[in-house]
Write an enzyme that holds these catalytic residues in place. Sequence first.
Site, PDB file in Angstrom:
ATOM      1  N   SER A 137      30.207  25.318 -12.473  1.00 19.72           N
ATOM      2  CA  SER A 137      29.137  26.154 -12.996  1.00 19.72           C
ATOM      3  C   SER A 137      27.818  25.427 -12.779  1.00 19.72           C
ATOM      4  O   SER A 137      27.668  24.280 -13.186  1.00 19.72           O
ATOM      5  CB  SER A 137      29.392  26.408 -14.488  1.00 19.72           C
ATOM      6  OG  SER A 137      28.351  27.153 -15.055  1.00 19.72           O
ATOM      7  N   LYS A 163      29.751  28.969  -9.338  1.00 16.50           N
ATOM      8  CA  LYS A 163      29.187  29.971 -10.258  1.00 16.50           C
ATOM      9  C   LYS A 163      27.740  29.610 -10.531  1.00 16.50           C
ATOM     10  O   LYS A 163      27.447  28.482 -10.933  1.00 16.50           O
ATOM     11  CB  LYS A 163      30.012  29.978 -11.541  1.00 16.50           C
ATOM     12  CG  LYS A 163      29.357  30.579 -12.770  1.00 16.50           C
ATOM     13  CD  LYS A 163      30.373  30.762 -13.886  1.00 16.50           C
ATOM     14  CE  LYS A 163      29.836  30.342 -15.229  1.00 16.50           C
ATOM     15  NZ  LYS A 163      30.837  30.508 -16.302  1.00 16.50           N
ATOM     16  N   LYS A 165      24.377  30.219 -12.699  1.00 17.08           N
ATOM     17  CA  LYS A 165      23.817  30.792 -13.916  1.00 17.08           C
ATOM     18  C   LYS A 165      22.585  31.604 -13.514  1.00 17.08           C
ATOM     19  O   LYS A 165      21.770  31.127 -12.702  1.00 17.08           O
ATOM     20  CB  LYS A 165      23.425  29.669 -14.879  1.00 17.08           C
ATOM     21  CG  LYS A 165      24.630  28.933 -15.467  1.00 17.08           C
ATOM     22  CD  LYS A 165      25.424  29.865 -16.375  1.00 17.08           C
ATOM     23  CE  LYS A 165      26.427  29.089 -17.202  1.00 17.08           C
ATOM     24  NZ  LYS A 165      27.111  29.977 -18.172  1.00 17.08           N
ATOM     25  N   ASP A 191      26.780  34.185 -13.651  1.00 15.97           N
ATOM     26  CA  ASP A 191      26.965  34.309 -15.098  1.00 15.97           C
ATOM     27  C   ASP A 191      25.603  34.468 -15.758  1.00 15.97           C
ATOM     28  O   ASP A 191      24.761  33.570 -15.666  1.00 15.97           O
ATOM     29  CB  ASP A 191      27.685  33.059 -15.634  1.00 15.97           C
ATOM     30  CG  ASP A 191      28.029  33.161 -17.118  1.00 15.97           C
ATOM     31  OD1 ASP A 191      27.695  34.197 -17.741  1.00 15.97           O
ATOM     32  OD2 ASP A 191      28.636  32.208 -17.645  1.00 15.97           O
ATOM     33  N   GLU A 216      29.449  37.818 -14.544  1.00 16.23           N
ATOM     34  CA  GLU A 216      29.979  37.497 -15.868  1.00 16.23           C
ATOM     35  C   GLU A 216      28.949  37.805 -16.953  1.00 16.23           C
ATOM     36  O   GLU A 216      27.793  37.385 -16.852  1.00 16.23           O
ATOM     37  CB  GLU A 216      30.342  36.002 -15.866  1.00 16.23           C
ATOM     38  CG  GLU A 216      30.891  35.457 -17.173  1.00 16.23           C
ATOM     39  CD  GLU A 216      31.255  33.959 -17.044  1.00 16.23           C
ATOM     40  OE1 GLU A 216      31.279  33.439 -15.905  1.00 16.23           O
ATOM     41  OE2 GLU A 216      31.497  33.326 -18.079  1.00 16.23           O
ATOM     42  N   ASP A 241      32.900  37.451 -20.952  1.00 14.04           N
ATOM     43  CA  ASP A 241      33.097  36.147 -21.579  1.00 14.04           C
ATOM     44  C   ASP A 241      32.816  36.324 -23.079  1.00 14.04           C
ATOM     45  O   ASP A 241      33.740  36.608 -23.866  1.00 14.04           O
ATOM     46  CB  ASP A 241      32.155  35.128 -20.896  1.00 14.04           C
ATOM     47  CG  ASP A 241      32.139  33.750 -21.534  1.00 14.04           C
ATOM     48  OD1 ASP A 241      32.808  33.537 -22.559  1.00 14.04           O
ATOM     49  OD2 ASP A 241      31.425  32.852 -21.020  1.00 14.04           O
ATOM     50  N   LYS A 265      38.458  31.666 -22.695  1.00 20.96           N
ATOM     51  CA  LYS A 265      38.135  30.356 -23.261  1.00 20.96           C
ATOM     52  C   LYS A 265      38.900  30.254 -24.572  1.00 20.96           C
ATOM     53  O   LYS A 265      38.603  30.998 -25.520  1.00 20.96           O
ATOM     54  CB  LYS A 265      36.639  30.243 -23.551  1.00 20.96           C
ATOM     55  CG  LYS A 265      35.742  30.120 -22.335  1.00 20.96           C
ATOM     56  CD  LYS A 265      34.283  30.119 -22.754  1.00 20.96           C
ATOM     57  CE  LYS A 265      33.362  30.037 -21.548  1.00 20.96           C
ATOM     58  NZ  LYS A 265      31.953  30.348 -21.924  1.00 20.96           N
ATOM     59  N   GLY A 293      34.877  27.309 -19.353  1.00 16.37           N
ATOM     60  CA  GLY A 293      34.657  25.947 -19.817  1.00 16.37           C
ATOM     61  C   GLY A 293      33.485  25.896 -20.770  1.00 16.37           C
ATOM     62  O   GLY A 293      32.584  26.733 -20.707  1.00 16.37           O
TER      63      GLY A 293
END
Length: 372
Positions: A137, A163, A165, A191, A216, A241, A265, A293
Site C-alpha cells: 500500500s 495499491k 492511496k 484505496d 477500495e 473495507d 481485516k 493490513g
Amino acid sequence: MRTNLQITGVELRRIAMPLRSPFRTSFGTETARDVLLVRVVTPDAQGWGECVAMSAPRYCSEYVEGAADVLRRFLVPALPAVADAHAVKRALKPFKGHKMAKAALETAVLDAQLRAAGQSFGSFFGAGRDRVPCGVSVGIMDSVPELLDAVGGFIDEGYVRVKLKIEPGWDVAPVRAVRERFGDDLLLQVDANAAYTLADARHLARLDAFDLLLIEQPLADDDLVQHAALAERLRTPVCLDESIESAEDAAAAITLGAASVINIKPGRVGGYLEAKAIHDLCVAHGVPVWCGGMLETGIGRAANVALAALPGFTLPGDTSASGRYFATDITEPFTLADGHLRVPTAPGIGVDPLPEILERVTTAEEWLKTRT
Ligand code: NPQ
Ligand code: MG
C-alpha cells in the site's frame, strides 16, 4: 483439541513503533504506530493479540485509549474463567462495537489455546498454501515523481501488486503516471478510505481507463446503498473495507451489489473467527477476498499471513514485509522471498516478541486480574 483454557490474567502493553517513512492517507498522516498488545496468561501457554486501532479515531471510531478502556472496564471482566476462543467471542457479543478491542482479546485467547494444543493458526483455519503473494500500500505523496520512485522501489523489492492511496486531487493523475511508467501488466488498485461521495461518480469513472483490479472504499463507511449505486456506474470493481464490520455486513453488501470484492481485516471485524466466517460466505457467493493490513507488528502480521493462505483469498493482500513499515520489528521480521511471505507453522500465531526489543519499545504495561 484442548478447549478448556483457564485464563489467569491479561496484560495490556502499549508500544511505540516509529514508521520508516510517514504514511499519508485521505484521513491523515502517520509517523509512528501506537500499538496495544494483549497477552493472555493460562497455566499451559500464553497468547498474544495485537489491537489494530490507531491513536485517533480517523480510520474508524475506535482508538487505542478507547480500546484499552473497554478492555479493562468491560471485555476482560466478562471473560469466562474457563474458555476457548469461541466462548470468548460469545461472551463479548453483548457489548456493542469495539471490534478491534474484541479481536485483540479473542486472538490472544486463540493463540494460547492453539499453542497449548500444538496447532498453528494456518492449520486451524485451513490454510491451503505455505506462502502468500504480497501487495504493498503506497501513501499519498507530495508529487508524482516522488510516487513513481516509491512504487519503483517496491516493485524492485518484489511486491506483486501495488495499491495507491487516493483522495480528491490525487487520483487520476497518479494512477495514469504509474500505469504509463510501469505498464499494463502491473497489478494495480486504489484505496480512497471513504474520501468521495456519489456526486464524484463521473470523476471516479475516469479511473475505468486504467484497468484497475478494484477501487477500495470510495464512499462513506455506512453508505452501502450508495456504493451499490456507484458500482452501477463504474467498470472498476468496488471493494469494501471500512463498511464491513461483520459477516452480516458482508452479506448485506453482496445482496445489495455494493461490493464485488471484500477486504478482510480481522481487527476490523472482531477477530479471526468472524474473518473466517466472512471468507466462507464470500467463497459461497463467488466474491473474491484479500487480507488487508493495519501496519501490524510481527504479532498481528503472523496471524494475517496464515489467514491470507485460505483458499478464498484469491487476490494479493496488504500483508507486506515488516520492513515496509518498521526498521526493527518486535518479532523476527517477515521478509519477502520472490514477492511472497511464508506462512508460520509453529503452534498458535507461530512467532514470539523478542524480549529485548519489546522492552525497548514499551511505553506502558498493565496487569488485569480475571475471574478464577
Ligand atoms: C486501509 N491500510 O486499507 C489501511 C488503512 C490504514 C495498509 O493501506 C497507522 C495505522 C496508519 C493503521 C494508515 C493500508 C494507517 C493505518 C492507513 C491503517 O485502508
Ligand atoms: Mg482500505
